[in-house]
Design a protein around this motif. Structure first.
Motif, mmCIF file in Angstrom:
data_model
loop_
_atom_site.group_PDB
_atom_site.id
_atom_site.type_symbol
_atom_site.label_atom_id
_atom_site.label_comp_id
_atom_site.label_asym_id
_atom_site.label_seq_id
_atom_site.Cartn_x
_atom_site.Cartn_y
_atom_site.Cartn_z
ATOM 1 N N GLN A 606 0.839 -1.179 0.000
ATOM 2 C CA GLN A 606 0.000 0.000 0.000
ATOM 3 C C GLN A 606 0.887 1.246 0.000
ATOM 4 O O GLN A 606 2.000 1.222 0.531
ATOM 5 N N PRO A 607 0.409 2.335 -0.587
ATOM 6 C CA PRO A 607 1.233 3.547 -0.639
ATOM 7 C C PRO A 607 1.698 3.979 0.748
ATOM 8 O O PRO A 607 0.919 4.009 1.705
ATOM 9 N N ASN A 608 2.992 4.267 0.833
ATOM 10 C CA ASN A 608 3.622 4.800 2.045
ATOM 11 C C ASN A 608 3.645 3.817 3.212
ATOM 12 O O ASN A 608 3.999 4.207 4.326
ATOM 13 N N GLN A 609 3.318 2.556 2.964
ATOM 14 C CA GLN A 609 3.405 1.563 4.037
ATOM 15 C C GLN A 609 4.644 0.695 3.818
ATOM 16 O O GLN A 609 4.575 -0.523 3.717
ATOM 17 N N TRP A 610 5.784 1.358 3.729
ATOM 18 C CA TRP A 610 7.058 0.679 3.544
ATOM 19 C C TRP A 610 8.156 1.551 4.141
ATOM 20 O O TRP A 610 7.968 2.747 4.361
ATOM 21 N N VAL A 611 9.287 0.929 4.416
ATOM 22 C CA VAL A 611 10.440 1.658 4.937
ATOM 23 C C VAL A 611 11.658 1.320 4.088
ATOM 24 O O VAL A 611 11.687 0.308 3.381
ATOM 25 N N TYR A 612 12.667 2.165 4.178
ATOM 26 C CA TYR A 612 13.878 2.029 3.371
ATOM 27 C C TYR A 612 15.055 1.726 4.280
ATOM 28 O O TYR A 612 15.196 2.313 5.361
ATOM 29 N N ALA A 613 15.893 0.782 3.861
ATOM 30 C CA ALA A 613 17.092 0.430 4.626
ATOM 31 C C ALA A 613 18.263 0.290 3.663
ATOM 32 O O ALA A 613 18.147 -0.372 2.632
ATOM 33 N N ARG A 614 19.379 0.902 4.003
ATOM 34 C CA ARG A 614 20.574 0.825 3.162
ATOM 35 C C ARG A 614 21.691 0.122 3.925
ATOM 36 O O ARG A 614 22.072 0.548 5.022
ATOM 37 N N ASN A 615 22.165 -0.978 3.359
ATOM 38 C CA ASN A 615 23.256 -1.759 3.954
ATOM 39 C C ASN A 615 22.984 -2.073 5.424
ATOM 40 O O ASN A 615 23.846 -1.931 6.288
ATOM 41 N N ASN A 616 21.760 -2.497 5.678
ATOM 42 C CA ASN A 616 21.336 -2.839 7.038
ATOM 43 C C ASN A 616 20.677 -4.211 7.016
ATOM 44 O O ASN A 616 19.448 -4.321 6.969
ATOM 45 N N PRO A 617 21.466 -5.285 7.029
ATOM 46 C CA PRO A 617 20.883 -6.629 6.944
ATOM 47 C C PRO A 617 19.869 -6.921 8.030
ATOM 48 O O PRO A 617 18.942 -7.706 7.825
ATOM 49 N N GLY A 618 20.006 -6.289 9.190
ATOM 50 C CA GLY A 618 19.086 -6.551 10.288
ATOM 51 C C GLY A 618 17.669 -6.088 10.026
ATOM 52 O O GLY A 618 16.745 -6.487 10.739
ATOM 53 N N ALA A 619 17.466 -5.245 9.005
ATOM 54 C CA ALA A 619 16.115 -4.774 8.710
ATOM 55 C C ALA A 619 15.234 -5.892 8.172
ATOM 56 O O ALA A 619 14.008 -5.851 8.310
ATOM 57 N N HIS A 620 15.840 -6.882 7.547
ATOM 58 C CA HIS A 620 15.090 -8.012 6.980
ATOM 59 C C HIS A 620 14.782 -9.004 8.086
ATOM 60 O O HIS A 620 15.678 -9.440 8.810
ATOM 61 N N THR A 621 13.488 -9.377 8.217
ATOM 62 C CA THR A 621 13.079 -10.218 9.343
ATOM 63 C C THR A 621 12.911 -11.687 8.985
ATOM 64 O O THR A 621 12.735 -12.509 9.868
ATOM 65 N N GLY A 622 12.932 -12.044 7.712
ATOM 66 C CA GLY A 622 12.692 -13.433 7.326
ATOM 67 C C GLY A 622 13.976 -14.230 7.211
ATOM 68 O O GLY A 622 15.086 -13.710 7.379
ATOM 69 N N PRO A 623 13.840 -15.520 6.910
ATOM 70 C CA PRO A 623 15.022 -16.352 6.674
ATOM 71 C C PRO A 623 15.834 -15.830 5.500
ATOM 72 O O PRO A 623 15.326 -15.151 4.622
ATOM 73 N N ARG A 624 17.099 -16.154 5.488
ATOM 74 C CA ARG A 624 17.964 -15.745 4.388
ATOM 75 C C ARG A 624 18.970 -16.833 4.073
ATOM 76 O O ARG A 624 19.831 -16.721 3.280
#
Length: 624
Positions: A606-624
């Motif tokens: 949805q519009p504006n329901q997101w955030v931006y992260a640069r070189n921050n692996p911890g922002a991702h919450t799922g498996p990798r």
């Protein structure tokens, strides 16, 4: 052929098996429904409107959907799309505002479509059975969930972490059942005999359902998913009340249900106060909204746009490695030349399949940053696959890897075609007697092969081989012929022509240009991804390292220009917004402009329901 036409018309034809649409080993993020309560909607099945809840008759407003009649609408996990059944019994997915409709399952005679596995799949009921289909469309499969001959399954309702509940009638008795889309485990819920219309709470612990009380009146009950603590909530004594279809709110604080021609909400406690919130009845669904005051998590559907970049291509590859692997967590490292793509084109598949990063170095000397990253991610004595002969990675560089305490192993033939075949044989050493999926792409340019590499990295027994544009190299042809159980795909026009020139049966996955071809690859093999990678379509290094990451997490590698998304790429992100929760851009603002993050963010949710992260692996919450 446009990307939209491809989505509607060709998904089923090309995704002939679910294994093509959903990577067999995909690391799916446990994206769930909880969040802030958005609008409550009701679909009556009598018009083409989403009716929004309101405490006054006619006060909630409506949203028109792009079909002449809609029924059983339910929101995707992040509220960006809604699935419903149209006048033909087809399952349709559309954006929250009614735009961008796609046919998920045509003429299916469906009811109760519901999203599971973080939006990757849609499950619906038909004729006493349940069916699943990738949320972008594709091959429809019967969902057994322990189904036995004579069982009648209906009313599926998805929830958190792959969970789903449904009702099953066996030998005249109806019970509530649970199912998990990640484990395929199904179980009958104790203490729910004669229970109907189940709905699972956002935390996955409690089920609301309808059951008759001692007076034969339908009431709302709750029970633990393990059958514990069955509790009657409502005590309505009106014979005409006809309580039905309970649904949890997005945050789990309320239950909405149909009652006497209206929709009411209650708190999940015994003897609650009932509040009327809508004056029509039908399928009830709560649109989840993100809580932008909190970061993304498995209980907050904030979408994420990431950028991984360094000061140069070597630095970007190191950042990509850092996102994927903690200290000494990689099984291998794949090392490629930084300035020419020839021997590296099939390398991203090798890295993803063997669970290691793809790193870059100059030919003649091991870059100190690359050495430091190898030492960080790999245990001493670990394998480093060096791509190409000494003209690509020198003997001196090879020896530097060995001197650092690792075991380098060179994979490289006389040319790029030999090297790709050698990589394929390394990935699938038993290729002569096991099924292998082969993706052929031109080796004279990089985009098609790198899009194919993410596919090969995302599933077992899948490899990339190279053509000399429209000509078939003898070593590539010999390898394909040596695989008796093969499924061959031509990725890009050059490879399609090369395969045709030697009368090699293959499925065409090709667009008018590199951007459309990458989108067609994504649509064919990734029909419900949680993560997508985005790289420039005009240079190879970022896409090479990024393709290994995308393949590892079971997502496609899409291509873009520097200042704006091509329409085909934008269309795919829009179509897939019901499942995508993380879009990762590879490379700095010089190759992907900062403005693209806004376009990507609004497309995947949805519009504006997101955030931006640069070189921050911890922002991702799922498996990798």
């Amino acid at each position: 052929m446009s990307a939209k036409k491809f989505t509607a018309a060709a998904a089923t034809a090309l995704a002939a098996a679910t294994s093509l649409a959903v990577p067999a080993h995909a690391n799916v993020a446990p994206k769930t429904f909880p969040g802030v309560n958005g609008p409550l909607t009701v679909t009556t099945g009598q018009d083409n409107l989403l009716h929004f809840g309101s405490s006054t008759p006619g006060g909630g407003g409506t949203e028109q959907m792009p079909s002449s009649r809609i029924a059983d609408a339910e929101w995707a996990p992040d509220g960006s799309r809604v699935a419903y059944v149209d006048q033909n019994g087809s399952v349709i997915s559309a954006r929250f505002d009614g735009s961008d409709p796609i046919v998920v399952a045509a003429n299916a005679g469906a009811s109760h479509p519901t999203w599971i596995n973080g939006g990757s799949l849609i499950v619906y009921a038909h004729g006493g059975s349940l069916y699943s289909v990738p949320s972008l469309g594709g091959a429809v499969q019967v969902l057994s969930a322990g189904h036995q001959p004579g069982d009648q399954d209906s009313a599926p309702q998805g929830g958190a972490n792959g969970s789903m509940v449904f009702q099953r009638k066996t030998n005249g008795a109806t019970w509530v059942w649970t199912y998990n889309g990640y484990t395929n485990a199904a179980a009958r819920v104790a203490n729910t005999n004669a229970g109907t219309q189940p709905s699972i709470s956002p935390n996955g612990r409690t089920i609301a359902y309808i059951h008759e009380d001692l007076n034969g009146l339908p009431q709302v009950f709750t029970v633990g998913v393990d059958g514990s603590n069955p509790t009657q909530l409502t005590t309505d004594a009106k014979p005409l009340q006809k309580n039905d279809t309970p649904v949890w709110s997005s945050d789990g604080s309320l239950i909405a249900f149909a009652a006497a021609g209206a929709v009411v909400t209650i708190k999940p406690v015994r003897g609650p106060v009932e509040n009327t919130v809508a004056f029509v009845t039908g399928r009830i669904s709560w649109q989840p909204n993100a809580d932008m005051s909190r970061p993304p998590s498995t209980s907050n559907p904030v979408n994420l746009v990431e950028r991984l970049d360094g000061p140069d291509r070597i630095g970007t590859a190191d950042e990509v490695s850092g996102w994927s692997y903690g200290n000494q967590q990689a099984n291998v490292v794949v090392l490629a030349r930084q300035d020419i793509f020839a021997d590296a084109l099939a390398g991203s598949a090798l890295a993803a399949r063997f669970h290691g990063p793809l790193l870059l170095t100059p030919t003649g000397n091991l870059d100190p940053r690359t050495l430091a990253e190898i030492q960080r991610v790999l245990k001493p004595g670990g394998f480093v696959y060096v791509l190409g002969q000494t003209a690509a990675i020198s003997a001196h560089t090879f020896n530097q890897v060995a001197a650092a305490g690792f075991r380098p192993s060179r994979i490289g033939g006389n040319d790029r075609f030999d090297t790709a075949v050698d990589i394929a044989k390394t990935i699938v050493p038993d290729y002569t007697h096991n099924p292998v999926t082969i993706l052929a792409a031109t080796g004279l340019n990089f985009p098609d092969a790198l899009a194919a590499g993410a596919v090969a990295g995302s599933r077992p027994n899948t490899v990339v081989v190279l053509t000399s544009d429209t000509k078939m190299p003898p070593q590539t042809q010999a390898f394909i012929n040596a695989v008796p159980q093969r499924a061959v795909f031509g990725v890009g026009g050059g490879a399609v022509t090369a395969l045709s020139s030697v009368r090699m049966a293959a499925t065409r996955v090709s667009g008018l240009d590199r951007f459309e071809t990458a989108t067609f690859v994504a649509q064919t093999f990734f029909s419900g991804p949680q993560v997508v990678g985005i790289a420039t379509g005009f240079n190879f290094p970022d896409a090479l390292a990024g393709g290994a990451l995308a393949g590892r997490v079971g997502g496609p590698l899409l291509l873009t220009g520097p200042t704006g998304l091509p329409s085909e790429t934008a269309d795919y992100l829009n179509h897939a917004s019901g499942s995508v929760s993380d879009a990762i851009m590879f490379g700095g603002p010089a190759v992907i402009d900062d403005g693209l993050q806004n376009q990507v963010g609004d497309l995947i949710g949805q519009p504006n329901q997101w955030v931006y992260a640069r070189n921050n692996p911890g922002a991702h919450t799922g498996p990798r």
